[in-house]
Motif scaffolding. Sequence first.
Motif, PDB file in Angstrom:
ATOM      1  N   UNK A 100       0.781  -1.489   0.132  1.00 20.84           N
ATOM      2  CA  UNK A 100      -0.644   0.060   0.181  1.00 20.84           C
ATOM      3  C   UNK A 100       1.155   1.618  -0.211  1.00 20.84           C
ATOM      4  N   UNK A 101       0.530   2.059   0.465  1.00 20.52           N
ATOM      5  CA  UNK A 101       1.059   3.322   0.249  1.00 20.52           C
ATOM      6  C   UNK A 101       2.292   3.130   1.788  1.00 20.52           C
ATOM      7  N   UNK A 102       3.380   3.924   1.610  1.00 16.83           N
ATOM      8  CA  UNK A 102       4.545   3.345   2.248  1.00 16.83           C
ATOM      9  C   UNK A 102       4.849   4.759   3.347  1.00 16.83           C
ATOM     10  N   UNK A 132      -1.183  14.596  -8.435  1.00 17.09           N
ATOM     11  CA  UNK A 132      -0.300  15.889  -8.893  1.00 17.09           C
ATOM     12  C   UNK A 132       0.716  16.132  -7.926  1.00 17.09           C
ATOM     13  N   UNK A 133       0.730  15.618  -6.460  1.00 19.26           N
ATOM     14  CA  UNK A 133       1.796  15.526  -5.665  1.00 19.26           C
ATOM     15  C   UNK A 133       2.686  15.059  -6.035  1.00 19.26           C
ATOM     16  N   UNK A 134       2.456  13.323  -6.296  1.00 20.47           N
ATOM     17  CA  UNK A 134       3.425  12.837  -6.519  1.00 20.47           C
ATOM     18  C   UNK A 134       4.347  13.340  -7.885  1.00 20.47           C
ATOM     19  N   UNK A 135       3.332  13.852  -8.853  1.00 21.35           N
ATOM     20  CA  UNK A 135       4.173  14.166  -9.788  1.00 21.35           C
ATOM     21  C   UNK A 135       5.011  15.218  -9.865  1.00 21.35           C
ATOM     22  N   UNK A 136       4.722  16.236  -8.746  1.00 20.53           N
ATOM     23  CA  UNK A 136       6.000  17.223  -8.244  1.00 20.53           C
ATOM     24  C   UNK A 136       7.282  16.672  -7.674  1.00 20.53           C
ATOM     25  N   UNK A 175       4.562   6.798  -5.751  1.00 22.06           N
ATOM     26  CA  UNK A 175       3.422   6.546  -5.508  1.00 22.06           C
ATOM     27  C   UNK A 175       3.382   6.437  -4.739  1.00 22.06           C
ATOM     28  N   UNK A 176       4.411   5.108  -4.158  1.00 14.43           N
ATOM     29  CA  UNK A 176       4.183   4.378  -2.560  1.00 14.43           C
ATOM     30  C   UNK A 176       5.256   5.113  -1.754  1.00 14.43           C
ATOM     31  N   UNK A 177       6.123   5.757  -2.185  1.00 10.97           N
ATOM     32  CA  UNK A 177       7.275   6.757  -1.118  1.00 10.97           C
ATOM     33  C   UNK A 177       6.144   8.532  -0.771  1.00 10.97           C
TER      34      UNK A 177
END
Length: 445
Positions: free
Chosen positions: A125-127, A235-239, A271-273
């Motif tokens: 999942x999200x780590x 968007x947060x992931x991409x930034x 995406x997990x970070x």
Amino acid sequence: QMTDTAETRADDRAFFDANIRTPEMEMAEIGADVPSANELTIDQINPHNPYLFLEDRWQDHFARLRAEDPVHLNELETAGRFWSVTKYEDVRAVDGDWETYSSAKGITLGIKEIATAEENEGQVGIQTFIAMDPPEHTAQRKTVRSVSAPSNLRNIEPMIRERTAELLDSLPEGESFDWVDTVSIELTTLMLATLFDFPMEDRRKLTRWSDIVFAIPGPGGVVETQQQKIDELLECVDYFDGLFKLRRENPGFDLVSMLANGEATKDIPMVEQLGNLLLLIVGGNDTTRNTMTGSVYGLNKFPDQFDKLLANPDLISNFVPEVIRWQTPLAYMRRTANHDTELGGKQIKKHDQILMWYLSANQDEDVFENAHVLDIERHNADRQLSFGYGIHFCMGSRVAELQLRVLWEEILQRFKRIEIQDEPERVFSSFVHGYSKLPVTVTRK
């Protein structure tokens, strides 16, 4: 290439959708018009209802649980069985025993099928290191903890003071403004942007991402739909993906560089970070922001304490832990039982979710006399549990205390009074205990 990108993005959306569904959404639909605590039988009380926090009506519900059923079972179709632990000593017992009560299934009330599933190898999942047990927790936390080392705090204090002074000097006198946006959000976001070495002109993106993490989608809310929430998190992931690439090539002494290059974190997919980033954003933003606002609100509710503080600024050092206790900016944290166990005479089953209500523990009259009162001379204010207890004790606690101390040192030099003009608007969440607006006026010395 375009197809690959589209497929990856579709996978990312599905990943988020599975990871950010919450039972609060169900309660948001059914939970308005909660009767007062004295109209309910004890088994009908569900303190996780976000309306209790939006309307600031949680106090009596927790008081009844502490008195009558301190380890309290609820069952929801979405969440399954979950226990509310509301007394100080019980909360400490759970928080201090990571081998029995695991963080690895998440820190907020979760969806039943995720919370009760046996962990599948390779299913991630999200780590976030707050939602891990040792040894992974220890390794990832170690990556970033130097940012709150005493030597670093000494280095950043002059900058915090300069920014705080500049902001307070710019406040309008005799006209109403929103303390939340003008002061609390601005100061905490400046601090967070510094710790991340985040582009200053984009710093309000951090505020926005912090706000949407635990937002319950709905008309007129922080986000309207689950889809909007997912889009903004992507968007947060991409930034941050762009920032990570820059810091791998040119690292500095900032949280992004530490995560991008740390042995325990550098190979985690972006995406997990995101979990670690959001943990640091919310931990460095929501919590201090809401205590900064709570400090102004609390001193208006208890004006004799404001007089004491003005008369003796040395009391700031005790006021800081006391207002952190009184506000408790994160209402609870969740654990999941690793095996059948007993707590407070109740039989906890393997996979049951346990909510440690810090908000209630900090109101426990057996530990804090007249706990509902903000008492800046309280002799045991530093026993508050707002930062947690045990291995997950808040890594940024010293940064938060420093920001609050500096803010009030600078306020007392400038202002005779900060007066609220209306009751605050509150955050619609049973996790983040905070404010969305607080209109005030200031009177200068």
